[in-house]
Design an enzyme around this catalytic site. Structure first.
Site, short mmCIF file in Angstrom:
data_model
loop_
_atom_site.label_atom_id
_atom_site.label_comp_id
_atom_site.label_asym_id
_atom_site.label_seq_id
_atom_site.Cartn_x
_atom_site.Cartn_y
_atom_site.Cartn_z
N CYS A 275 2.90 18.35 -4.33
CA CYS A 275 2.84 17.80 -5.66
C CYS A 275 1.66 18.72 -6.39
O CYS A 275 0.64 19.07 -5.84
CB CYS A 275 2.22 16.39 -5.62
SG CYS A 275 1.92 15.76 -7.15
N CYS B 5 -1.53 16.28 -7.20
CA CYS B 5 -2.23 15.39 -6.22
C CYS B 5 -2.38 16.32 -4.96
O CYS B 5 -3.19 15.70 -3.76
CB CYS B 5 -2.07 13.95 -6.03
SG CYS B 5 -0.57 13.94 -5.03
N GLY C 277 22.17 -9.33 2.59
CA GLY C 277 23.17 -8.41 2.19
C GLY C 277 24.48 -8.88 1.64
O GLY C 277 25.26 -8.17 1.21
N CYS D 79 4.70 14.12 -7.73
CA CYS D 79 5.12 12.96 -7.05
C CYS D 79 6.07 11.94 -7.88
O CYS D 79 5.52 11.71 -9.18
CB CYS D 79 3.92 12.04 -6.75
SG CYS D 79 3.06 12.69 -5.40
N CYS E 105 0.46 9.05 -7.26
CA CYS E 105 -0.15 10.07 -7.53
C CYS E 105 -1.74 10.12 -8.21
O CYS E 105 -2.58 10.71 -7.71
CB CYS E 105 0.52 10.78 -8.48
SG CYS E 105 0.22 12.57 -8.50
#
Lengths: 292, 297, 363
Positions: free
Chosen positions: B250, B253, B40, B275, B281
């Site tokens: 979606c 899909c 970080g 998606c 997808c």
């Protein structure tokens, strides 16, 4: 001062309450410094500027103890070093020499050499500070509530409802109307800004609160209310206080013991009553006798 | 696509493998090692100019260029999609200068460079995620000066950040931050996870894979090593939440547990959801994996 | 679908490139010669060399041609090209005191040692659009060149001094400007090899100003001149000319090898009085700016900013070195500005989600 005050004084001091803070031989110098600095400055020389190297010796050889639950007054005129002293205790400034010992923390060791992150942590749990100028003590771009919240967040309190409750509670206690909690301090009066500072200083229940000329610059009637508030809070919560003022009246009202400063050094210290009734040092006599 | 087709006239000019010279690559890798050692923490690096404009992924690109070898398999996405112009452009440059195999299937990639999304299928330990970062400094929200924010990180002085979240709740009833939500990494530094949606942050927390983040224009890299905690900043009594796609799925899909893009049909103007992770997808539609049901959100 | 989308993206980009080329070439005019740009657009070439950070008129002109005249785009091309070049050696510091002067003026004094040399400048030209330039023929070109050159032959040879003594040095001898600071002789930082950290060493600040974008540097300096920080500069000296570029001799110790020469613009300004310490007499304060090629506005602005960034106060933006140096690099600023055109629909979706939630909660 009255019986009531005497009784509480005895409670606080006479019974040998523990020492919270010890300041030992503190020195603060601005500038390059030279071997003559200490010799050529100080209360006897009536200056805190070294004639040779132009350094300012803001503090010299300052030593005192502060007991738990005690209110210590620091009185002196501008240039006496009284504000510098509290700034050093609050870690706003670094000392040039000397020690500050906090008992109960690090087993009474000197804290002046701690790394900044440690000082920050220590300070948030141990101390609260109220500055003469609210702009120094408050962030004017966030609400009053947020100002108090900041202290709590510094001490790792991360529960929103609890923060909110404590902040609004403290602001209510310092007589800030509820409507102003979510207002920016810049829209509020000087007296209110000082009271927000007081609420902020108390946020983490610190054992020590420092007040630097809290009422200077306020209207007289407002001053009285703020001083009353400070006195009430101290009685209720029992924390130690260091009260800095050039005004003997404020010192007389609040302080159990008093330290008199001139040109960076302490010229006299003792029980406030005794200093007021029977000042020893000529400068103290001058201060006491010029009090209106 | 050959280098000559990519850069006509470059002719006799020889570019090094993956464009950057070996010295530049070593400098980036040294910075990355430091970044991995301090999860970080933002590590500065020289970040010289590339043929791609600043602000367009040069940080992520330099990380990928410094790590990629001839046997790597590369996937590049932007907003989750392999076909997005930015991804296409970067892929062009990398393929032309390395000749590596590329893939749209996130499971096959060894290096996955992405702008603003993580793939829906969690990455495995042998895969590296490289994220493109526009503004690496999370404290910029409260402090414009670099000198001040460096000190704040060094001293762990994050109070002002927390105060701004507190004020946010006062004003808006909840923390209203959206993409690029600040996180505490390894219980130490506060980091910007790049503009990922909140949806992707649980994927970062304790992930099995290494995540490297690069900001080319700001000249910083940072990292989240595998199995490291990444905690979005939250109040104890106001837990962090992700975006909600309740009741949506979606249109291509059928998955209802993925991050969904809102699209407007070019002809009819009607809105639907698909998606964001186009590779995922495609795999569902080809029958390779099952449609996703909601697990969070 | 994945493959189709990718194909679609590539096709769009490639078509755009073809369109760009078509738009540049479809007119009736002949393709621009790089030599034409080098010879007839000197200030633009100099500006691009300066902002690209690479001294090569040919490459700058080529970049200008490729960028169709856009100076920031051209600087970007040049910088990217520079990144691919191997660094061979550092030159010796150039000695601007030995500059072969093309132009040299001082506003501080009416006459100066070596004289004021006006040189080539448009400062005093009347800005009246010259329509005869629309029909400039090669014949007219030959005419103009021949007539000027024949005038030169007629005129006597006034010898240029070997070196023009710097006005600042004159003032320094009299103690009116501070002595050369010790950090001037230290090894300079190299901003192309390190990322900037603040507070920045002066050498780094001057480097960043040297390749900063002219408009950005001008705007901030202008703010200072107008009152946001109050740097009232007097141009002690402005020099434009050729300096020798030399490297240490590979084996003969103490000797140097001259690689060639470069045109530089160097400006030194004198600004308000200051006192270095209590018991030291006051002096003027200085500002320094220089850049590749002939670019006076940039060099003067850089000198003003150099001085402004050394002010104690930090009230005005021009006095804040972080503000000045982080925001005046044209390649970075334009890149970031342009990046907002990239798809941001996922981050926007995150914003939409949040806003809808807040509105739902409020209703």
């Amino acid at each position: 001062m009255g019986e009531h005050a005497d009784a509480s004084l005895a409670e606080r001091i006479g019974t040998g309450a523990g020492v919270l803070l010890s300041v030992l031989d503190l020195e603060k110098r601005y500038g390059p410094g030279c071997e003559a600095c200490l010799e050529l400055t100080g209360p006897q020389r009536s200056t805190n500027i070294c004639p040779r190297c132009r350094s300012v010796i803001a503090l010299r050889g300052v030593s005192f103890d502060l007991r738990e639950g005690e209110i210590l007054g620091i009185v002196g005129e501008s240039g006496s070093g009284k504000s510098t002293l509290v700034q050093c205790i609050y870690f706003d400034q670094d000392v040039s020499h000397g020690e500050i010992r906090v008992n109960g923390q690090n087993g009474g060791c000197d804290v002046t050499g701690l790394p900044r992150s440690e000082k920050r942590r220590l300070r948030s749990r141990l101390m609260g500070m109220v500055y003469q100028n609210p702009m120094q003590g408050l962030r004017l771009d966030i609400t009053s509530g947020a100002n108090v919240a900041e202290k709590l967040l510094e001490a790792d309190v991360f529960h929103f409802a609890r923060i909110r409750e404590r902040a609004t509670g403290l602001l209510a206690r310092t007589e800030i109307p509820a409507a102003f909690v979510d207002r920016l301090p810049r829209t509020l009066s000087g007296g209110m800004q000082q009271r927000i500072q007081i609420a902020k200083a108390l946020a983490n229940n610190p054992p020590l609160v420092l007040l630097d000329e809290v009422t200077s610059g306020l209207d007289v009637s407002v001053q009285a209310r703020v001083l009353d508030l400070v006195r009430e809070l101290q009685r209720e919560l029992g924390m130690s206080m260091i009260v800095v003022s050039h005004d003997m009246g404020v010192i007389r009202l609040l302080a159990d013991r008093t330290v008199v400063m001139k040109d960076g050094g302490i010229v006299e210290q003792g029980l406030t009553d005794q200093i007021l009734e029977d000042p020893q040092h000529p400068y103290t006599q001058l201060l006491v006798h010029s009090t209106l | 696509m050959t280098l000559e087709e990519l850069l006509p006239g470059s002719g006799g000019f020889r570019y090094n493998f993956a464009f950057l010279d070996e010295g530049a690559k070593r400098e980036v890798r040294r910075a990355l090692l430091k970044a991995v050692a301090l999860p970080g923490h933002q590590v500065p690096f020289a970040s010289p100019e590339l043929p791609i404009a600043r602000g367009w992924g040069t940080g992520g690109l330099q990380i990928t260029m410094s790590l990629i070898g001839p046997n790597d398999v590369l996937k590049i996405i932007d907003q989750g999609c392999d076909g997005s112009v930015n991804a296409v452009n970067l892929r062009k440059l990398l393929v032309a200068t390395t000749g590596v195999r590329t893939t749209f299937d996130s499971r096959e990639a060894t290096i996955l460079q992405s702008r603003h999304r993580l793939p829906e299928i969690p990455l495995k330990p042998h895969q590296v995620a490289v994220l493109q970062v526009p503004l690496p400094e999370p404290l910029r929200l409260v402090e414009p000066s670099e000198i001040a924010t460096r000190r704040m990180h060094a001293e762990g002085d994050y109070a002002r950040m927390w105060v701004s979240l507190y004020e946010d709740v006062i004003q808006n009833g909840a923390i209203s931050l959206t993409a690029g939500y600040p996180c505490r990494v390894n219980n130490t530094y506060i980091m910007s996870p790049s503009p990922l949606p909140r949806w992707d942050l649980p994927l970062l927390n304790g992930a099995e894979h290494l995540t490297l983040l690069g900001a080319g224009r700001e000249k910083r890299v940072y990292a989240v090593p595998p199995c490291t905690s990444v905690q979005p900043l939250e109040f104890e009594d106001l837990p962090f939440t992700v975006e909600s796609f309740a009741g949506m799925s979606c249109a291509r899909c059928g998955s209802s547990g993925t991050f969904l893009d809102e699209i407007y049909d070019e002809k009819t103007g009607l809105s639907s959801r698909v998606c964001s992770d186009s590779g995922f997808c495609v795999l569902v539609r080809e029958g390779a994996i099952q449609p996703r049901r909601p697990t969070h959100g | 679908m994945g493959y189709v989308a990718v194909q679609g993206g590539i096709t769009a980009i490639e078509s755009s490139e073809k369109l760009n080329r078509y738009l540049r070439l479809r007119g009736t005019s002949a393709p621009l010669g790089v030599a034409q740009i080098m010879e007839q657009m000197g200030p633009l070439v100099d500006r691009v060399m300066g902002e690209g950070g690479l001294y090569s008129a040919f490459h700058a002109a080529l970049a200008i041609k490729q960028a169709c005249g856009d100076p920031i785009e051209a600087s970007f091309l040049l910088r990217a090209y520079r990144s691919t070049l191997r660094r061979l050696v550092d030159t010796l510091p150039v000695r601007t005191g030995e500059m072969r002067i093309l132009r040299r003026i001082s506003s501080a004094f009416k006459t100066i040692p070596g004289g004021q040399v006006l040189g080539s400048t448009s400062d005093y030209e009347q800005r009246i659009l010259d329509f005869s330039l629309a029909d400039e023929t090669e014949e007219a070109q030959r005419e103009a060149v021949n007539s000027f050159e024949s005038q030169l032959e007629g005129a006597g040879q006034a010898l240029q001094p070997a070196a023009f003594r710097a006005v600042i040095d004159m003032l320094r001898d009299q103690g009116l400007v501070p002595p050369v600071p010790p950090e001037s002789t230290q090894e300079p930082t190299d901003i192309t090899q390190e990322s900037p950290t603040f507070p920045m060493h002066r050498s780094g600040r001057l480097q960043m100003l040297a390749r900063a974008e002219t408009g950005g540097v001008l705007a901030l300096a202008y703010s200072s001149m107008r009152g946001y920080g109050m740097v009232h500069p007097t141009v002690a000296e402005l020099r434009v000319g050729r300096v020798r570029v030399q490297i240490p001799h590979p084996w003969r110790k103490g000797a140097a090898v001259t690689l060639g020469s470069a045109v530089l613009t160097e400006v030194q300004i004198v600004a308000s009085m200051e006192k270095a310490a209590e018991d030291v007499k006051p002096t003027f304060s200085l500002g320094y700016g220089s850049c590749f090629g002939h670019n006076e506005v940039k060099a003067i602005s850089a000198a003003v900013l150099d001085r402004a960034m050394r002010s104690a106060s930090l009230g005005a933006p021009a006095e804040d070195q972080e503000f000045v140096l982080m925001h005046t690099d044209g390649v970075e600023s334009s890149g970031f500005c342009s990046h907002f055109k990239l798809p941001h629909y996922v981050t926007f979706q995150a914003d939409l989600d949040r806003l809808r939630a807040m509105r739902g909660a409020n209703e």
